[in-house]
Enzyme design. Sequence first.
Site, PDB file in Angstrom:
ATOM      1  N   HIS A  41       0.856  -1.149  -0.128  1.00 41.61           N
ATOM      2  CA  HIS A  41      -0.142  -0.140  -0.092  1.00 41.61           C
ATOM      3  C   HIS A  41       0.965   1.238   0.146  1.00 41.61           C
ATOM      4  O   HIS A  41       0.594   2.179  -0.683  1.00 41.61           O
ATOM      5  CB  HIS A  41      -0.782   0.027   1.517  1.00 41.61           C
ATOM      6  N   GLN A  65     -18.066  -6.411  -0.656  1.00 41.15           N
ATOM      7  CA  GLN A  65     -17.073  -7.289  -1.258  1.00 41.15           C
ATOM      8  C   GLN A  65     -16.651  -8.462  -0.758  1.00 41.15           C
ATOM      9  O   GLN A  65     -15.971  -9.488  -1.295  1.00 41.15           O
ATOM     10  CB  GLN A  65     -15.749  -6.529  -1.606  1.00 41.15           C
ATOM     11  N   GLY A 151      -2.707  -1.664  -6.833  1.00 40.20           N
ATOM     12  CA  GLY A 151      -1.656  -2.764  -7.013  1.00 40.20           C
ATOM     13  C   GLY A 151      -1.671  -3.737  -8.016  1.00 40.20           C
ATOM     14  O   GLY A 151      -3.011  -4.138  -8.022  1.00 40.20           O
ATOM     15  N   GLN A 152      -0.852  -4.210  -8.682  1.00 35.74           N
ATOM     16  CA  GLN A 152      -0.862  -5.293  -9.584  1.00 35.74           C
ATOM     17  C   GLN A 152      -1.347  -6.511  -9.114  1.00 35.74           C
ATOM     18  O   GLN A 152      -1.778  -7.339  -9.434  1.00 35.74           O
ATOM     19  CB  GLN A 152       0.340  -5.486 -10.437  1.00 35.74           C
TER      20      GLN A 152
HETATM   21  O1  PAF Z   1      -7.973  -3.632  -2.979  1.00 31.16           O
HETATM   22  C1  PAF Z   1      -8.463  -3.248  -1.840  1.00 31.16           C
HETATM   23  O2  PAF Z   1      -8.016  -3.086  -0.806  1.00 31.16           O
HETATM   24  C2  PAF Z   1     -10.059  -3.080  -1.963  1.00 31.16           C
HETATM   25  O3  PAF Z   1     -10.630  -4.085  -3.114  1.00 31.16           O
HETATM   26  C3  PAF Z   1     -10.511  -1.527  -2.535  1.00 31.16           C
HETATM   27  C4  PAF Z   1      -9.880  -1.370  -4.013  1.00 31.16           C
HETATM   28  C5  PAF Z   1      -9.915  -0.696  -1.633  1.00 31.16           C
HETATM   29  C6  PAF Z   1     -11.965  -1.444  -2.618  1.00 31.16           C
HETATM   30  O4  PAF Z   1     -12.494  -1.779  -1.162  1.00 31.16           O
END
Ligand code: PAF
Length: 284
Positions: A41, A65, A151-152
């Site tokens: 990150h 999600q 990120g990839q």
């Molecule tokens: O990659 C993540 O951490 C999540 O999928 C994101 C893009 C922040 C969406 O909640």
Amino acid sequence: MPEAPVVIHDPVEMRTLTKSLKRAGKKVGCVPTMGALHEGHLSLARASVAETDVTVATIFVNPTQFAPGEDLSKYPRQLEADLKLLAEAGVQYVFNPQAETMYPPNSSTSIAPPKISRKLEGEFRPTHFGGVATIVLKLFNIVGPNVAFFGQKDFQQVAVVSQMVRDLNVPVEIRTCPIVRDTDGLALSSRNIYLSKDEREIALTINKTLAHVQKQIEDGQRDGFEVVTEMRQMLIDGGVSSIDYAAVVDPLTLESSDPIQLPVALLIAVYVGKTRLIDNCVVT
Ligand code: PAF
């Protein structure tokens, strides 16, 4: 000591702030995250700080999600530590909304993600990318960045977000940053903390498998079926608990590439114990 980022919880306050920054000619970068930040990150945050005038990181563990039974409730949350890391990376603002703010009880609109979301991850986590696309669009609408950094490591996520942005004419440029690995080769993930010492050893098989078949393809192997068979065998021999997928695909369409036509993306999703890990590499 670097200055702590200003934390904003309210979408209207966030939007008002970036609007005025952009009106003043500032380029705004956004780094969407679910917190529990690691070097992966932070590499996105640094890329944004380097390219833009103002960086807004978002920290929000997005419930939509996660499917029932996934790790939403135990997903690591460590806001104070995250803010410290973001300060060191030079991030000025953090948007950290509450779940009830992002999804009030009467909210019922969501994004139907593009077709490419149905393959690979989509076969095993059918509701995942709908949740990702919806929250990313909401975050883009609230933060209103010029550029956003992903990120990839989440290869299919970047493909889905990029197509959503194209299809829905969202005025945000998407940047993809390389995977960051630990010294032992394991791709950084907030979920790595779930791994026991033995499981971590097993998890190293994932990167070793990718590196092995990458070399084979670079040396001329073009039989996609054989490559996938070899990937699966290496992962099983390495001790992974189960394989969701091991695939050789076209990086844009995510269709399997057999015979292999470069460039290809090698994508893996496995369980090591109860922890689901993904990784990938692109062979050009
Ligand atoms: O990659 C993540 O951490 C999540 O999928 C994101 C893009 C922040 C969406 O909640």
